[in-house]
Design an enzyme around this catalytic site. Structure first.
Site, PDB file in Angstrom:
ATOM      1  N   GLY A   1       0.956  -1.214  -0.047  1.00 40.39           N
ATOM      2  CA  GLY A   1      -0.064  -0.032   0.030  1.00 40.39           C
ATOM      3  C   GLY A   1       0.761   1.244  -0.125  1.00 40.39           C
TER       4      GLY A   1
ATOM      5  N   CYS B   1       5.726  -0.043   7.853  1.00 44.61           N
ATOM      6  CA  CYS B   1       5.664   1.220   6.954  1.00 44.61           C
ATOM      7  C   CYS B   1       6.666   1.440   5.685  1.00 44.61           C
ATOM      8  CB  CYS B   1       5.017   2.253   7.726  1.00 44.61           C
ATOM      9  SG  CYS B   1       4.629   3.741   6.850  1.00 44.61           S
ATOM     10  N   LEU B   2       6.464   1.874   4.911  1.00 47.86           N
ATOM     11  CA  LEU B   2       7.510   2.273   3.999  1.00 47.86           C
ATOM     12  C   LEU B   2       8.207   3.470   4.513  1.00 47.86           C
ATOM     13  CD1 LEU B   2       6.090   1.417   0.529  1.00 47.86           C
ATOM     14  CD2 LEU B   2       7.887   0.075   1.801  1.00 47.86           C
TER      15      LEU B   2
ATOM     16  N   GLU C   1      -3.397   3.218   5.565  1.00 45.62           N
ATOM     17  CA  GLU C   1      -3.241   4.066   4.481  1.00 45.62           C
ATOM     18  C   GLU C   1      -4.173   5.432   4.850  1.00 45.62           C
ATOM     19  OE1 GLU C   1      -0.975   3.676   2.794  1.00 45.62           O
ATOM     20  OE2 GLU C   1      -0.587   1.260   3.012  1.00 45.62           O
TER      21      GLU C   1
HETATM   22  O1  GNR Z   1       4.000  -2.446   2.726  1.00 42.10           O
HETATM   23  C1  GNR Z   1       3.341  -2.299   3.707  1.00 42.10           C
HETATM   24  N1  GNR Z   1       3.090  -3.645   4.357  1.00 42.10           N
HETATM   25  C2  GNR Z   1       1.942  -3.363   5.480  1.00 42.10           C
HETATM   26  C3  GNR Z   1       1.993  -4.496   6.462  1.00 42.10           C
HETATM   27  C4  GNR Z   1       1.084  -4.497   7.453  1.00 42.10           C
HETATM   28  C5  GNR Z   1       0.359  -3.479   7.512  1.00 42.10           C
HETATM   29  C6  GNR Z   1       0.481  -2.502   6.881  1.00 42.10           C
HETATM   30  C7  GNR Z   1       1.286  -2.366   5.770  1.00 42.10           C
HETATM   31  S1  GNR Z   1       1.218  -0.737   4.772  1.00 42.10           S
HETATM   32  C8  GNR Z   1       2.855  -1.190   4.165  1.00 42.10           C
HETATM   33  C9  GNR Z   1       3.289   0.090   3.133  1.00 42.10           C
HETATM   34  C10 GNR Z   1       3.177   1.517   3.485  1.00 42.10           C
HETATM   35  O2  GNR Z   1       3.696   1.706   4.300  1.00 42.10           O
HETATM   36  N2  GNR Z   1       1.803   1.908   3.559  1.00 42.10           N
HETATM   37  O3  GNR Z   1       1.609   3.062   3.696  1.00 42.10           O
HETATM   38 NI    NI Z   2       2.725   3.290   5.896  1.00 40.75          NI
END
Ligand code: GNR
Ligand code: NI
Length: 187
Positions: free
Chosen positions: A46, A94-95, A137
């Site tokens: 996401g 989260c990225l 998100e």
């Molecule tokens: O890649 C993502 N993996 C994830 C794993 C568990 C719960 C949420 C996520 S979102 C994350 C990508 C991201 O930072 N989206 O904002």
């Molecule tokens: Ni995130």
């Protein structure tokens, strides 16, 4: 299409509330496409527009797990219109908080209302990882990170480590050292 740089915490832009889009026009579609490419390259499941420095209520998702396979999803102005009383705890990443993880409790099932890539309003029932990810998100669009849902002790420890890693990277770059990549450089 293009990949965009992903902001990491602590960055003030990640704490801001994003603005709704008036409509899904060519510019928003371009943003969605660039975000999808950026998400796949990361890789992630996401991505929210503020993570690439664009304070608009735009999200892309693509979840590929045994239980859920969504294909690419594009959402403008997503909102939760229904949430279950039942909760789900999931270890989130989260990225924008690279290499850190934490258990977050959220409603197990939600219905999200959004404008799709064609500007058509959709309601989608979500559960499991998809429900978690949609809420993660939408949080980004309100300036909220998963670390805001964990203990202050753990949050501050993660933020301190992220700052330290960033300072080391900046220092290495100033000294002309090569970037420390996660993957080894090809021979
Ligand atoms: O890649 C993502 N993996 C994830 C794993 C568990 C719960 C949420 C996520 S979102 C994350 C990508 C991201 O930072 N989206 O904002
Ligand atoms: Ni995130």
């Amino acid at each position: 299409m293009a990949t965009l740089p992903i902001l990491t915490a602590p960055d003030p832009r990640l704490k801001k509330k994003s603005a709704p889009v008036d409509s899904v026009d060519a510019e928003v579609r371009q943003l969605m496409d660039d975000m999808l490419e950026t998400m796949y390259a990361a890789p992630g499941i996401g991505l929210a527009a503020p993570q690439v420095g664009v304070l608009k209520r735009v999200v892309v998702l693509d979840i590929e797990r045994e239980d859920v396979k969504t294909g690419p999803l594009f959402m403008a102005n997503p909102e939760i219109v229904e949430a279950s009383d039942e909760d789900l705890s999931y270890e989130e990443g989260c990225l924008s908080v690279p290499e850190h993880y934490g258990e977050v409790v959220r409603p197990a099932k939600v219905t999200v209302r959004y404008l799709d890539r064609d500007g058509k309003q959709q309601d989608m029932a979500c559960e499991g990882l998809l429900a978690t990810c949609v809420q993660h998100e939408i949080d980004h669009l309100d300036g909220v990170l998963f670390i805001d849902h964990i203990s202050a002790l753990k949050r501050n420890m993660i933020l301190r480590k992220l700052l330290k890693a960033r300072k080391e990277k900046e220092r290495d770059e100033a000294e002309g050292k090569p970037a420390k990549d996660k993957e080894p450089a090809p021979a």
